[in-house]
Design an enzyme around this catalytic site. Sequence first.
Site, PDB file in Angstrom:
ATOM      1  CE  LYS A  83      -5.792   2.083  -1.866  1.00 38.54           C
ATOM      2  NZ  LYS A  83      -6.320   2.438  -0.521  1.00 38.54           N
ATOM      3  CE1 TYR A 143      -3.012   3.083   0.494  1.00 37.66           C
ATOM      4  CE2 TYR A 143      -3.540   2.307   2.698  1.00 37.66           C
ATOM      5  CZ  TYR A 143      -3.726   3.206   1.676  1.00 37.66           C
ATOM      6  OH  TYR A 143      -4.627   4.237   1.838  1.00 37.66           O
TER       7      TYR A 143
END
Length: 290
Positions: free
Chosen positions: A161, A133
């Site tokens: 992400k 992330y």
Amino acid sequence: MKGIYSALMVPYNEDGSINEKGLREIIRYNIDKMKVDGLYVGGSTGENFMISTEEKKRVFEIAIDEAKDSVNLIAQVGSINLNEAVELGKYVTKLGYKCLSAVTPFYYKFDFSEIKDYYETIVRETGNYMIIYSIPFLTGVNMSLSQFGELFENEKIIGVKFTAGDFYLLERVRKAFPDKLIFAGFDEMLLPATVLGVDGAIGSTYNINGIRAKQIFELAKNSKIDEALKIQHTTNDLIEGILSNGLYQTIKEILKLEGVDAGYCRKPMKKISQKQIEFAKELHKKFLKN
């Protein structure tokens, strides 16, 4: 695992406790009404960094119990407390989550060797797959192409992400790692990210605007750029209004207008004001009311 994922919103009661009934309603709304492909559980949108380890576990429990196998689930377990990240990773893996995610460790200026060890420790201790992330505007952690490459050498680290505006880096990552999953993290830039080849997107506004997001994604993948751009323009008008009025408070208020018990935000976030409520009603009427 490709497609559009809502970053799952979590409703809280006025005393700050988790509104479990409302959480189930939000999950159902995402699955049944927004038709999302998956849910990203335990991220920023769930106000995750303001709740306890036990509360995080409860959110993970409810999400997988309610969603079951109807959509893909990704569990965000990241924390600057590595022991907590590992504990949560093991817990959700036992619950049945097939993939983890973890925000890059933040606040302290960790060097890359420390960041790499953080991810490899979580993966090793849990045996599960990992989506990095990356959200540098909040964490201050900017990773280079070569650093992504080092992390991706671990076969359990299967994607990222990518919540950053550096689309040159996004293009380079896409070209260099065609077999890794890339999820766009900025809802307002879904169209250009899709053109650059992302495999999907994860976003907070998809809790209420998931249908449009899916339309943009599918149209762009099929080279219908003009049609996708019109929908992106409408989406960004909505997002602009939401951001001007308080991101999480406004999305929760719009969910309430849709009949979902979306609760309140967790302190120290402010309770929504009457003025904000009225503006949320205007946004709902203009952009979302059928």
